[in-house]
Design an enzyme around this catalytic site. Structure first.
Site, PDB file in Angstrom:
ATOM      1  N   ASP A  84     -18.913  17.257  15.567  1.00 18.36           N
ATOM      2  CA  ASP A  84     -20.361  17.099  15.727  1.00 18.36           C
ATOM      3  C   ASP A  84     -20.682  16.592  17.122  1.00 18.36           C
ATOM      4  O   ASP A  84     -19.817  16.069  17.823  1.00 18.36           O
ATOM      5  CB  ASP A  84     -21.001  16.237  14.630  1.00 18.36           C
ATOM      6  CG  ASP A  84     -20.202  15.028  14.283  1.00 18.36           C
ATOM      7  OD1 ASP A  84     -19.925  14.795  13.112  1.00 18.36           O
ATOM      8  OD2 ASP A  84     -19.828  14.300  15.230  1.00 18.36           O
ATOM      9  N   GLY A 101      -7.041  11.568   8.675  1.00 13.60           N
ATOM     10  CA  GLY A 101      -7.787  10.546   7.939  1.00 13.60           C
ATOM     11  C   GLY A 101      -7.836  10.856   6.453  1.00 13.60           C
ATOM     12  O   GLY A 101      -7.711   9.974   5.599  1.00 13.60           O
ATOM     13  N   GLU A 107     -11.061   5.364  14.354  1.00 15.06           N
ATOM     14  CA  GLU A 107      -9.718   4.858  14.036  1.00 15.06           C
ATOM     15  C   GLU A 107      -8.781   4.613  15.214  1.00 15.06           C
ATOM     16  O   GLU A 107      -7.866   3.782  15.111  1.00 15.06           O
ATOM     17  CB  GLU A 107      -8.997   5.822  13.074  1.00 15.06           C
ATOM     18  CG  GLU A 107      -9.564   5.906  11.674  1.00 15.06           C
ATOM     19  CD  GLU A 107     -10.753   6.845  11.574  1.00 15.06           C
ATOM     20  OE1 GLU A 107     -10.913   7.711  12.467  1.00 15.06           O
ATOM     21  OE2 GLU A 107     -11.559   6.715  10.633  1.00 15.06           O
ATOM     22  N   HIS A 133       0.791  -1.236   0.000  1.00 17.64           N
ATOM     23  CA  HIS A 133       0.000   0.000   0.000  1.00 17.64           C
ATOM     24  C   HIS A 133       0.821   1.284   0.000  1.00 17.64           C
ATOM     25  O   HIS A 133       0.260   2.371  -0.023  1.00 17.64           O
ATOM     26  CB  HIS A 133      -0.946   0.011   1.215  1.00 17.64           C
ATOM     27  CG  HIS A 133      -1.753  -1.241   1.327  1.00 17.64           C
ATOM     28  ND1 HIS A 133      -1.352  -2.322   2.077  1.00 17.64           N
ATOM     29  CD2 HIS A 133      -2.910  -1.601   0.727  1.00 17.64           C
ATOM     30  CE1 HIS A 133      -2.238  -3.286   1.956  1.00 17.64           C
ATOM     31  NE2 HIS A 133      -3.195  -2.885   1.149  1.00 17.64           N
ATOM     32  N   ARG A 143      -3.413   4.439  -4.177  1.00 14.20           N
ATOM     33  CA  ARG A 143      -4.824   4.615  -3.757  1.00 14.20           C
ATOM     34  C   ARG A 143      -5.155   6.061  -3.396  1.00 14.20           C
ATOM     35  O   ARG A 143      -6.100   6.320  -2.625  1.00 14.20           O
ATOM     36  CB  ARG A 143      -5.166   3.728  -2.548  1.00 14.20           C
ATOM     37  CG  ARG A 143      -5.252   2.284  -2.926  1.00 14.20           C
ATOM     38  CD  ARG A 143      -5.465   1.413  -1.703  1.00 14.20           C
ATOM     39  NE  ARG A 143      -5.446   0.023  -2.126  1.00 14.20           N
ATOM     40  CZ  ARG A 143      -6.535  -0.725  -2.260  1.00 14.20           C
ATOM     41  NH1 ARG A 143      -7.713  -0.256  -1.959  1.00 14.20           N
ATOM     42  NH2 ARG A 143      -6.441  -1.965  -2.671  1.00 14.20           N
TER      43      ARG A 143
HETATM   44  N1  HPA Z   1     -18.705   9.721  14.900  1.00  9.67           N
HETATM   45  C1  HPA Z   1     -17.726   8.972  14.426  1.00  9.67           C
HETATM   46  N2  HPA Z   1     -16.701   9.469  13.775  1.00  9.67           N
HETATM   47  C2  HPA Z   1     -16.667  10.794  13.592  1.00  9.67           C
HETATM   48  C3  HPA Z   1     -17.675  11.607  14.060  1.00  9.67           C
HETATM   49  C4  HPA Z   1     -18.738  11.050  14.752  1.00  9.67           C
HETATM   50  O1  HPA Z   1     -19.670  11.709  15.205  1.00  9.67           O
HETATM   51  N3  HPA Z   1     -17.384  12.867  13.709  1.00  9.67           N
HETATM   52  C5  HPA Z   1     -16.216  12.819  13.050  1.00  9.67           C
HETATM   53  N4  HPA Z   1     -15.776  11.563  12.960  1.00  9.67           N
END
Ligand code: HPA
Length: 237
Positions: A208, A21, A185, A5, A44
Site C-alpha cells: 500500500d 508475519g 516488525e 512459545h 498459538r
Molecule cells: N503500514 C504498516 N505496516 C504495513 C503496511 C503499512 O502501510 N502495509 C503492510 N504492512
C-alpha cells in the site's frame, strides 16, 4: 527443548529461518517452495515448517504482527535454537514517492520510537542496522537473476499508519531520513539479532502507498511475494 512459545525439538529448526508475519504464509511457502517439509510448531497457531530448498535445510517460521511478537520469536529462535540467520519476508507501505506498489525492498536498517529496547536493556536506540553480511548474500543473488531490488531505510511503527486519523501528521512525526518504507516488525528483529550477535535482514513487498491508492489484485500480490520468497530462499543456499 520447548520454550514458552515454541514446542519444536532443537534439531527440528534449521540455522536459516525465513520469517513471514502471517502463519498461513509460512504454510504457503512450505507447500509451494519446500520439499520434505514438516510442521514443527503449532503453539498459538504460529506455524513453523522445516524442509529443504534445493537440498538445503530451511525453517519458515511466522512472527505475528508488531515488534513485541517478532521480538519473542526471534529471541527464542536465536537464543534457544541457535538459529544463525533470520530473513523477515513481509509486506510494507511506501514512505517515498519513488517507491511504487509491488516494489521489493531490502531494509538497510530500521527506525523506531518504541520503548522495546529501553525495557529490555535500558538503552534508547532509534535506529538499528540490518546485517550487512546477510544483505550482501541477498543482493548477490538478486544481481545474478537480474531482479529489481530497492535498498534503504525502513520505519517500524507501533501503529498501522493507514488507521491514523491524520496520515500527514503521522508522516511528519518522523525525521527527514529518506525512509523508503513503513512496516511494524523490522526494528524488533534487528535489535534482537544485534543483541545476540546473529544475522537478520528484512525483505518487503510494497502493498500500500500514500501516493497510490489503487487496490492490488491477488495475482499481482502473489507474483511479487513469490519473487521475494525466492530471493530469500536463494540467498541461504
Ligand atoms: N503500514 C504498516 N505496516 C504495513 C503496511 C503499512 O502501510 N502495509 C503492510 N504492512
Amino acid at each position: 527443548m520447548p520454550t514458552p512459545h515454541i514446542e519444536s525439538k532443537k534439531e527440528e529448526i534449521a540455522k536459516n529461518v525465513l520469517m513471514p508475519g502471517d502463519p498461513l504464509r509460512a504454510k504457503y511457502i512450505a507447500e509451494n517452495f519446500l520439499e520434505d517439509y514438516k510442521l514443527i510448531n503449532t503453539v498459538r497457531n504460529m506455524y513453523g515448517y522445516t524442509g529443504k530448498y534445493k537440498g538445503k535445510e530451511v525453517t519458515v517460521f511466522a512472527s505475528g504482527m508488531g515488534v513485541p511478537s517478532i521480538g519473542i520469536y526471534s529471541y527464542e529462535l536465536y537464543k534457544f535454537y541457535d538459529v544463525e540467520n533470520i530473513i523477515r519476508i513481509g509486506t510494507c507501505g511506501s514512505f517515498n514517492e519513488n517507491i511504487k506498489l509491488l516494489d521489493v525492498i531490502l531494509s538497510s536498517g530500521a527506525y523506531c520510537k518504541s520503548y522495546f529496547d529501553e525495557l529490555l536493556d535500558g538503552v534508547d536506540l532509534n535506529f538499528i542496522q540490518s546485517s550487512q553480511e546477510l544483505n550482501r548474500k541477498i543482493m548477490n543473488k538478486v544481481k545474478e537473476r537480474n531482479l529489481d531490488l530497492k535498498y534503504g531505510k525502513t520505519i517500524t511503527s507501533d501503529v498501522f499508519d493507514l488507521y491514523c486519523d491524520d496520515e500527514e501528521k503521522f508522516r511528519d512525526s518522523f525525521p527527514d531520513m529518506n525512509f523508503l518504507s513503513v512496516e511494524m516488525e523490522a526494528f524488533g528483529l534487528f535489535y534482537i539479532a544485534n543483541k545476540l550477535g546473529r544475522n537478520a535482514s528484512c525483505l518487503m513487498t510494497v502493498v500500500d502507498s500514500l501516493f497510490d491508492k489503487r487496490s492490488l489484485t491477488s495475482e499481482e500480490r502473489e507474483k511479487s511475494l513469490n519473487d521475494m520468497i525466492e530471493m530469500a530462499l536463494e540467498s541461504i543456499i
